[in-house]
Structure formats: C-alpha cells, structure tokens
Design an enzyme around this catalytic site. Structure first.
Site, PDB file in Angstrom:
ATOM      1  N   GLU A  75     -16.042  12.764   9.512  1.00 20.77           N
ATOM      2  CA  GLU A  75     -15.820  12.350  11.068  1.00 20.77           C
ATOM      3  C   GLU A  75     -15.821  11.214  11.320  1.00 20.77           C
ATOM      4  OE1 GLU A  75     -18.198  14.873  14.178  1.00 20.77           O
ATOM      5  OE2 GLU A  75     -18.651  13.174  14.717  1.00 20.77           O
ATOM      6  N   ARG A 124     -17.596  20.801  25.331  1.00 22.93           N
ATOM      7  CA  ARG A 124     -17.737  19.507  26.989  1.00 22.93           C
ATOM      8  C   ARG A 124     -17.657  18.588  27.134  1.00 22.93           C
ATOM      9  NH1 ARG A 124     -22.848  20.769  29.929  1.00 22.93           N
ATOM     10  NH2 ARG A 124     -22.943  18.748  28.964  1.00 22.93           N
ATOM     11  N   ASN A 142       9.169  -3.505  -8.026  1.00 21.48           N
ATOM     12  CA  ASN A 142       8.282  -1.806  -8.283  1.00 21.48           C
ATOM     13  C   ASN A 142       8.993  -1.629  -9.643  1.00 21.48           C
ATOM     14  OD1 ASN A 142       8.414   0.547  -7.618  1.00 21.48           O
ATOM     15  ND2 ASN A 142       9.717   1.348  -6.248  1.00 21.48           N
ATOM     16  N   GLN A 153       9.024   2.002 -13.168  1.00 22.17           N
ATOM     17  CA  GLN A 153       7.906   2.802 -13.818  1.00 22.17           C
ATOM     18  C   GLN A 153       8.036   2.803 -15.071  1.00 22.17           C
ATOM     19  OE1 GLN A 153       7.885   6.570 -11.834  1.00 22.17           O
ATOM     20  NE2 GLN A 153       9.869   7.115 -13.407  1.00 22.17           N
TER      21      GLN A 153
END
Lengths: 657, 657
Positions: free
Chosen positions: A64, A158, A484, A486
């Site tokens: 949470e 509530r 970039n 790979q």
C-alpha cells in the site's frame, strides 16, 4: 520459497499438468483466445489471480502507498513502483485523501498515481475510494474516470466524516456497504472490490460482533476480498479470521502488516487508527526510542516473526504491507520471508502495461527500449496494439511530442546533478564523446562525478548491454555515440538470468543491434562500408530533417528478439520498424535539446555544441541478421574508421548518394 | 543459368541492393503492406512479374495445356501440373474448347482445370476464352465465374467459327479485339489480358501487314502481352517481333515454342494451324517418320537450337511452350536451356495457393502436410486466412467431408494397384502394420509390389521424412502406424536442399513431430510414459468418437516450423493446432474406410479388420518442444514398448483416465 516465487504467472501451465481433458467433439467449437496467452496472470482479473494462487498454495504479497505531495515526490514514488514492482507484488493499492483532490488530473492525485502504476509501471493496482460526504454523481464520475484509465479494482471505504457531527443521510453513503452496492449497481461486475476488515473491531462500532456483521454485509453486497487494518499479534488476526469464517465470510482475507519503522511514525499511526500497542512491544521500543536503526531492526524482526506464524497457519494466502511509501523495511521483511522475487521472470523482454486494453500487446519497436514510459505515453490513444506481428498494425499514429514534459517522462535527476554528470561547460564535440564514454564505463568524469544517465537512458546500463561494454567504450570514444544496443543470442534458455524471458522450457534469440548518433562524415564512410555487408546488415540512417537512408525491404519490420516456447506460437516482442523509427527519431533528436542543450544559457558555447550535434549528426541503427555468427557490427564500425583514416577514398561518395 | 533460376521470386530483394532511398518525412506515412511480403511474386500481377523479370534480365518460360477428356485424365493432368510446376513456369495456360462445355463445373472443363491449377497447385494460370458466336451475357458470366474462382488472367481469342458460313454480327464479338474491349469495359483492370500473335500472319487475314494492324488494335484495346502461334525458324519470330515494334506494339511478345514430338501430331497441328513445315525440317523427319524416339530427339534438338537463337537475340524475355499435355520433350528442352528450376526455392514449406484471396496466408496446421489439396478444399470458403499467427484466426470452420469424392482428393492409383499395394486380403492387424512398414522402407511386399502410397500419403516419403526412415520402420513394425512426421531442425540455412525454404540468408527451425494411429492398449501405456516427459512433449490423442486427451495449454497452437530471415518478421508456417486437429481427425479416420476398407467386399474379413482399426485405434500426435536437443519422441515410443512388455504395470491406468 524463492523458486516457487520465480514461477509467478506460469501456474496455469503447471496446474494443467494432469494433462487429461475429456472434451470430445465439442472441443472443435472451443472459443479459443485469439492470441497466445503468454501469462494467464496478465489477462486474469485480480480475483482470479488470487484464486489461482490460493489453489496452488503460492503465497503472495501486496503493497500500500499513499499519493505524494509534490511533483518531484511523484517522480520518486514512480521509481519506487518500478523497484518494488520487480519484487513481484500481486497488486499495489493507492490511498484516497478526500481533502487532496484525489480524483483530479494533477500528477499527485490518487487517480493519476494509480493510473501511472497500471499503465506505465505495469502493476495490478487497487484504487481506494471513500464515500462519506460524497454525492452519488461524484462517486460515479470517479468510477467512470478510473475505468477509462484502465483501473479495474476499487477498495471501497467509508472514509472519515468531515467535522465531528456526522449524521446518517437517507439514501446517501453512510457505510462502505453503500459504496459497494453502488459500484455493483452502476458497474455490474466490472470492478474487483476490496473492503476493509478490523481485527479488533472498528473503533466506532458498537461491538466487535456488530463490526463483524457489518463486514459480512459488505461482502454480501459484492466485495471480492478483505484487507485488514494493521495489528500487532498474529493471534489477533487468526481469531478474527476464524470469527469471519464462522459467520459465513468465505472470501480471501488478507492481514495488513505494518513493520514498525520508527518511534514517532508508530505513535502517530496508533493515534490515527485508535489502536493499542501491546505491552510487550512497548517494553522493547521505549528504551530504544531515540535509536532509529534499532527500532527499525526490531520492527523488521517483529513483522517477520508475526508473518511466519500467519503463513504457517495455512489460513493466510497473502500478506498486505503498509509501506508508508518506504522501501527498506518492507523489502527486508519480504526477503526474510522468501516472498521477494529476487530474480523475477520477465514475461516479455519489456515491462507489460497493466491496462486492460493493452493486454494483447506483445510486439514493440526496439527504439523505446530505454524509454518504455514514453512509448506507452505516445501510444496511449491506439485502439489496437500489435500482437503476433508488428506488421499487423497498419501505420499506427504515434502521439505528438507536445506534452513532452509530462512528469513521468522527465529525468529523475535534478538540473544540478545533470550538469555535474554531463559537464558544466562543454569545450567541443569531443567533450560530448567523453560523456557518452563515461556513461558506458561507469567511471567518474574529470570533475569526479559518475555519469549515471543520458538523455536517452535514465538508468545505468542494462546487464545485457554490459556484455558489450568494451566495444561500446571503444566506439563512443571516437564519436559513435551509442544510445541503444543488444548482443546477438542464439538460443539461450528462457530462464537465463540476463537475457531470458517468457515461460520456462523455452529458448530466446536476438539479432545484434546497435543504434547511435554520429557525424555526417562518419555516415559517408559508413555507407561505403555497408555495401560489403549486404544483405547481412540492415540499416536505417536519418538526420533531424528526416533524410532517410535505408536498405529495409519494402519498409518491412525486422524481428530482433524472439522466443520459442513449449506448446506455443512464436513470440517476437521486439522489432526494428522503419516506420516507427521516423517517429522515434523526432524524440531522439529532441532529447538533445530538451534534456541537454537547455541546461545551458542561450547562445552559450556549450548549448551551441549540442545544437550543432542535433542539427548535423545522423541517427543510425544497424541490425546484423546473421544471429548464429559473431556479430559483425563492431567490424562494420572498425571498417568505417579504417576508411576514414584513408581520406582519399572517402571523398568518392556523398552521404546522400 | 540454373543459379539464376534458383533465385526465382527474390529479385525484389536483389534489386533493392542499391540500398539507398531518400524518402524524408513522408516515409512515416508509408502505406506499408500489413503482412511481411515473403515473395513479391506471390502478390504481384502477372504483368508486374513479367516487368520485373524483363528488368532483371531473368528469362522465364510458360506452359500451355488443354483440358482432359476424362476424370482420370484430369487427375493425371493435375499431377502433371504439380510436377511441371516444380520447374518454375511463370504461368501456365489452359485452352478453351467451345464444344466441350468449357465454362461448366465438370471436373474436365477448362474453367475447373484452370481453377484447380490456381487454387490447388498454386500456379499462376491464364484461362483462354473465345468469343466467336457467343453472347455478351454468356461471356460476362464466364468472366464473373473465373474471377470468383480466383483466376486473374485471360487469353482473349476469337476462336473458330462454327460452320463454314461465318458472317460478322453488328455489335457482336467478331474479333478478339471486341473481347478485349469487353473485358476492359466490364472488369476494368481486374484481368491481365493476353492475345495471340501470328508470326506468319493469321491464315484468314488479308495480308501480313493487315494482321499486324489487327494485333496492334488488340493491344491498344487493353491487352498486356502477346503469345505467338508456333513457328519453325527463329528468324520468323524475330522478323515478326521487329515488325510489331516498328508499328508501335511495346508490350511483351512471347514466342510460342512447339517441340516436335511425333510425326502424326506434327501433321495434325500443321493442318489445324494452316502452317507450312519448312523444307529443311521435312527433309530430316520424313526419313525417320516411323521412329518416334528419333523424331522426338530431333524435335528437342531443333527446339533447343531455335530457343538459343531467340534468347541470344536479347529481345526475347520468355518462352511459351505448347506442351500437348506431355512432359518429357518440354522438360528436356527447358533443362538443356538451363531454364528448368532443378532445385526450386520454396517460399514456404508447403505449396502456396495462387488464389488472390489467399495471398496473405502463411500459416497452416501440420496435419494436412501430405494432403494440401484437401486442406485448400476444406478451407476454400474462409474469408480470412491466418497469417503471422494461426491464433489470429478465430475458430475457423472447416468444410465438411460430404464432397469428399471430389476428383482431386482421390488417389491417383486405380483400385487394382491399391489392392496390390495394400493387400488383396488382410489376415489381421499385423497385415496392416506390414503395409505401413513396406511404405516406409520402399521394399516390395510379399506379392512383389512396392507400396508407393497410403490413404494419408499419396506420394512416396518426403526427403526429410527419409531422414527418419530407420526409426519409422522400427515403430511401424510394432503397430505405431505413422502418417506424418518431421525431424527437429535447429537453425539450418534457408538454402538447405532438404529442409530449407524462404528467402536466402535465413535460418529454418523445426520441432520434432510424430503422428500415428495406434491401439488403445498402446495409448494406455503411452499416457503413463508421457508423464515423465512433461512439459517437454505436447500430445493430442483422439479416437473416432472424439474422445480427446491433451496437455495443450489453453488450446493454444504450437509452432513447429519457423524461419528467421534478414530484415523480416519471423515466419511460422506450420503449427500443431488443437482445434483443427479435431477436424483433421474426422478426415484421417474417414480415409481408413473410404480409401481402404471399401476396396473389399462388405463383411469380408479384410474390410472388418480395417473397420476394427477405424473404430478402436487412436490418432496420436506428439511434439518435442526441445528442438535444440536430439528428439526424444523415439525414446517415448521405446518407453511405451518397454512398459507394454511389463504387463503388471500397464493395468494400473485406464486409457481415459
């Protein structure tokens, strides 16, 4: 336990392993899903995921958070979502603070934070909603907005009445039950609904038994699961759980765990929730109340012990953590419990958005690999997302860059830090090469600062890029400014810790990829060199004006990452696509100016250097199609340098020949 | 020359190799094809294919056939299409005989033969159409039907008038020009139109020049290319070609080549076409007119010499052959010219249908691998064909088996030959095992006949199945009656002569597959064994009643053949699909009865043995997902036999547990 967690999302294939289904003739008519379901978790509703986990005995956790107060707090919280999301929470939830305009479009609102968690961080998210002192119209509007944003789960509360004199309104929202009924009435089964349980009874309830009856009403009204208020003793929860079951509450009930993190935060929380801290805890922490570290360590130990008792009871399928927006204590508790996914399986090489509209998405262009939130943002208006093949999506329109400054696209680092990393003052283009090189090598620059990010990469190098570190350093030093890349992969197991993704038992593949900015002189030589590498190497070369040089066949996309899995069609999640490259280049060139040049004064030499690069350099991408062989892309660059070093030959051909 | 031919279909990637296109910003808006174009030839119109071939200097050939008189003649002609299609004709054409009901649905009609060539044999086909003595309505009806059947090319001819007294009709079809105009008027640009040229002038024309003017009119009316009447001297054609060019005919003009195949057929043809055989030819063949072989050899040599002169002229892009529905002479001429594709590249592992509606199709279930015409027939009513992924096609409905006896689904062999191969009389189930084993080993059976086909395989073993011959023999001997299989392949070049397919420079992959009928006792043991092979092996096991046992994940298809190519998305042309397997099993079980049991008398022991197998055996398919390792499927079968040999254990589990 860790091994068990590492299998998140693949239970359905495990639970299938009985392997025998007697479907007879009717199996012809099966309404089969039209896309390969890589991961049932991805398409299931939260209630179904819980059901599957409960059946398989696989414990989960959830986290949470509350919305931040400032925009920079929001940027930090979203980074935290990414980090804590990697541990594999089943869901996160975002609290609702009626005083803080929680349903607005402000970047700090509960609504927007939950939306970001779902859409950009790919986290299953529960949005809190309180109904006290709200009109039905207002509540319905909030719910409609949540639905529109892709939120599928509501924690119905509530909320605290404003002012002391709270009177029930006839036909209004007096209890969470009313809100649950309203959600089910207006939205049927669309939302999964969570409600709150109070192991010690709600402080305003007439009695513990009366509060239990209220909880039963909430569940009967249509709630799917319960999360409890925090408590300090396992037996408190286990008694509550038994009492719930005894009166016929059958849905999942998740204990709310609060690791004590400090003396003052504990006192404040206890006051707010009107809980009593048990004597045995007080006796431990009072003597150490000024020693934050000692209290936190105690809090962790206390939470771990309590959670172990809860899990060992066999009655607790998952744990819900009140994080107070902090990472350390909760992560440590989860690690000690073996619930933190140390090596989370990636269903795809990139993080999947949790928006229901995107659930079939399984192909993306490689260009946004380091800027996935930007890609999600720029494609948020698409009606269909490519799946199976990129090519099936016909010329999708990418969103414009006008809303570019949206907070979640900003750098996490403040201006001062960026200047320290990228240089207070640039001398020439070589100063820029140095920044790129320092980023690759993780070495400190001449001012003693590490370059932790670049405009195109907000994070340090990915582990798989690290595999290419030496080659990248060499070429960046000479002005091949990589953004970039790979490596090629020829069939590694899908469980490979660095390059693996997808279900177990599969094999993943990659074509070698390299993307960089470089000068037009270099491009002239490169084009000469590339002739030798036909058709092995595909290239796209473009400058900021859009002059585009390519050998792509009929503008077809090139699949550069794919995986082969047991019993499935082939998944090819990453492509080099000529059409979207033209959209990406707008963004890639704009980042020079927006993130870098603008750090400097107008007309300053530093700014003019970046502006020169922006105006004159080309953005280049190269794919080596021959994935089973050693990548030839480094040799291509090397050949380019060799050609540049023999100047008489490079003059033969213009860059746009 | 052969190498050049071996590249058929990939020119566009070659001609791209300049590699540089300056498209600027507008490339974003490119109207890219929505599916990867594996082969431009596949989607291009005939006129475009010719244009590309002419530009690349790549010579082609085409083949003319006439419709057969009988149904068995049709079956033979279609087999001939398959054989001659493998040599790589640019197109074939089917003549039109007004007296023979050429537009009907009869299996021997011109219309149906051309439709079969397009749809089932995947050949670009030109349908002849004559207009003489026809109403416009009738012609339009023929053209509409041709369009509906997927035919895209028409050879527009006047045809011979019926009876001697032919008078021109006002507004009727008096010349081929009228037909060309009518086609363009009614169907706009839909059809590619071919017209006939007469190198010596049409026999009825007033003069050679007058006939040339008629030809110019036909082209001006909208014809796309010309095929000529046969001739005997290269200079005849070359003069005609020059004369055509001189009066402004610019379209491709293809010489009609007639290899002399026999004395009588030559005389007959000469009489029909009102041509004169040159003296130098007469002088050679008159002395050998009773020696068929000698005449044929001369005919081949004469045609080869003439074609060499034509091709060497640089004015002839392709050669059109009048085959007279025979294979040997034309194939020999083409081989000697180096035009016959000895090793035709397969764009996909299975033969592509040439129907325009199917042009995007690139995925099929493996089950019909040996019965591709049946697959095409059963899916002819589909609106969409799967491409990219099988899963994108949602539960397509397969056609029923009611029209099962359609001629092109029948065995090529007559009943007597089938009985010789499969046994005049069966003694028991083992007699059936023997038939399967003899088919695998290509050995003669006890009656001295080779088993050349089975109900599920109309042709001898495929070369790649041959790789598995020893294993297949072993298991068939013991009642694992294999009907389909493929070995695993871990990245062989796409140019591999046995398992290769697709564009050059790629890699192809396969998962090992085995499909067989076997007894329920064997299935019981097999299911026991398969537990050890989870999740490596996927299986589907079904009997004729549709009792279905599988470990397929969510009824998803399993890709078992795929290829990776330069600059393209991944192609996965073959899948094992649980849903279509249920349609295939109806067909696979029916073949026992329709093709085998019905060879025998009702109630005969032989028939009852086949009926027993049909009623009691299971159809099993197995996929080994671990394609980089040696296939485990043989070990699975071996384990099954071991378990069967230890009877006490097999009793534990029922076949439908």
């Amino acid at each position: 336990m860790v091994n068990q967690r590492a299998d998140i999302g693949w239970q359905s294939s495990k639970s299938d392993s009985s392997g025998v289904s007697n479907s007879g003739e009717s199996s012809k008519e099966s309404s089969r899903c039209s896309t390969p379901v890589l991961d049932a978790d991805r398409t299931d509703r939260l209630r179904d995921k819980m059901k599957r986990r409960i059946e398989s005995g696989d414990h989960w956790f959830s986290l949470e958070f509350f919305p931040p107060r400032t925009a920079s707090g929001a940027v930090n919280l979203i980074s935290r979502f990414d980090r804590m999301g990697s541990g594999g929470p089943l869901f996160i939830d975002i609290t609702w603070h009626p005083a803080g305009d929680p349903g607005s479009d402000k970047e700090t609102s509960s609504m927007m934070i939950a939306s970001t968690a779902v859409n950009y961080c790919g986290l299953e998210s529960v949005l809190h909603l309180t109904c006290c002192n709200q009109t039905k119209e207002k509540i319905t509007a909030h719910l409609n907005k949540a639905k529109r944003l892709g939120l599928k789960n509501i924690m119905a509360l509530r909320g605290d009445p404003i002012g002391e004199d709270w009177v029930e309104e006839d036909g209004g929202f007096n209890y969470a039950t009313d809100l649950v009924k309203h959600i089910r009435c207006e939205f049927d089964d669309y939302f999964d609904i969570c409600v709150a349980g109070y192991p010690k009874g709600h402080p305003e309830a007439e009695s513990y038994e009366d509060d239990l009856r209220h909880l039963k009403e909430k569940v009967d009204a249509g709630a799917h699961f319960i999360v409890t208020q925090l408590f300090f003793r396992a037996e408190t929860f286990l008694k509550f759980l038994k009492d719930c079951r005894d009166i016929g509450i059958t849905c999942p009930i998740l204990p709310g765990i609060f690791p004590i993190q400090g003396y003052h935060s504990l006192r404040q929380l206890v006051k707010l929730s009107k809980l009593e801290v048990p004597e045995e805890i007080k006796q431990v922490i009072e003597p150490i109340k000024d020693n934050d570290a000692a209290i936190r360590n105690y809090g962790i130990q206390q939470a771990v012990e309590m959670c172990k008792v809860l899990l060992a009871s066999g009655e607790v399928p998952g744990l819900h953590f009140y994080t107070l927006n902090r990472e350390v204590a909760t992560m440590e508790v989860l690690r000690q419990l073996g619930l933190w996914a140390e090596d989370p399986r990636r269903p795809l090489p990139w993080a999947i958005s949790a928006h229901p509209k995107r659930k079939v998405e399984d192909v993306r262009p490689i260009f946004w690999a380091s800027r996935p939130k930007s890609y999600i943002y720029r494609t948020q208006d698409w009606d269909d997302f490519p799946n199976g093949r990129w090519g099936n999506s016909s010329s999708p329109a990418f969103g414009e860059l006008t809303d570019y400054y949206l907070f979640y696209l900003k750098s996490k680092s403040p201006k001062e830090a960026l200047l320290q990393m990228w240089g207070e003052e640039l001398m020439n283009e070589e100063s820029v090469y140095e920044v790129f090189t320092n980023y690759i090598t993780s070495q400190t620059n001449r001012n003693g600062h590490k370059v932790m990010c670049l405009p195109w990469n907000d994070d340090p190098l990915a582990p798989e890029t690290n595999l290419l570190k030496d080659e990248l350093e060499r070429v960046n030093r000479r002005g091949v400014l990589t953004i970039n890349s790979q490596p090629n992969i020829n069939g590694k197991p899908s469980s490979d810790p660095i390059v693996g993704w997808g279900p177990p038992g599969g094999y993943v593949f990659q074509k070698s990829y390299l993307e960089f900015f470089t000068s037009s002189e270099n491009v002239t030589a490169l084009l000469q060199v590339l002739k030798k590498y036909e058709p092995r190497v595909n290239y796209h070369i473009v400058n900021v004006q859009g002059r585009n040089i390519t050998n792509a066949h009929d503008m077809q996309p090139n699949a550069v990452t794919w995986g082969i899995f047991p019993g499935r069609e082939i998944i090819q999640p990453t492509v080099v696509d000529p059409v979207s490259f033209m959209y990406w280049k707008d963004e890639a060139f704009a980042l020079w100016i927006e993130q870098w040049a603008k750090l400097y004064e107008d007309e300053s030499p530093s700014r003019m250097i970046i502006q020169y690069i922006h105006d004159n350099y080309f953005l280049v991408n190269l794919v080596d199609n021959d994935f089973p062989l050693d990548s030839c892309l480094w040799q291509v660059i090397e050949d380019m340098f060799v050609l540049l070093d023999s100047p008489q030959e490079t003059q033969e051909e213009g860059s746009d020949s």
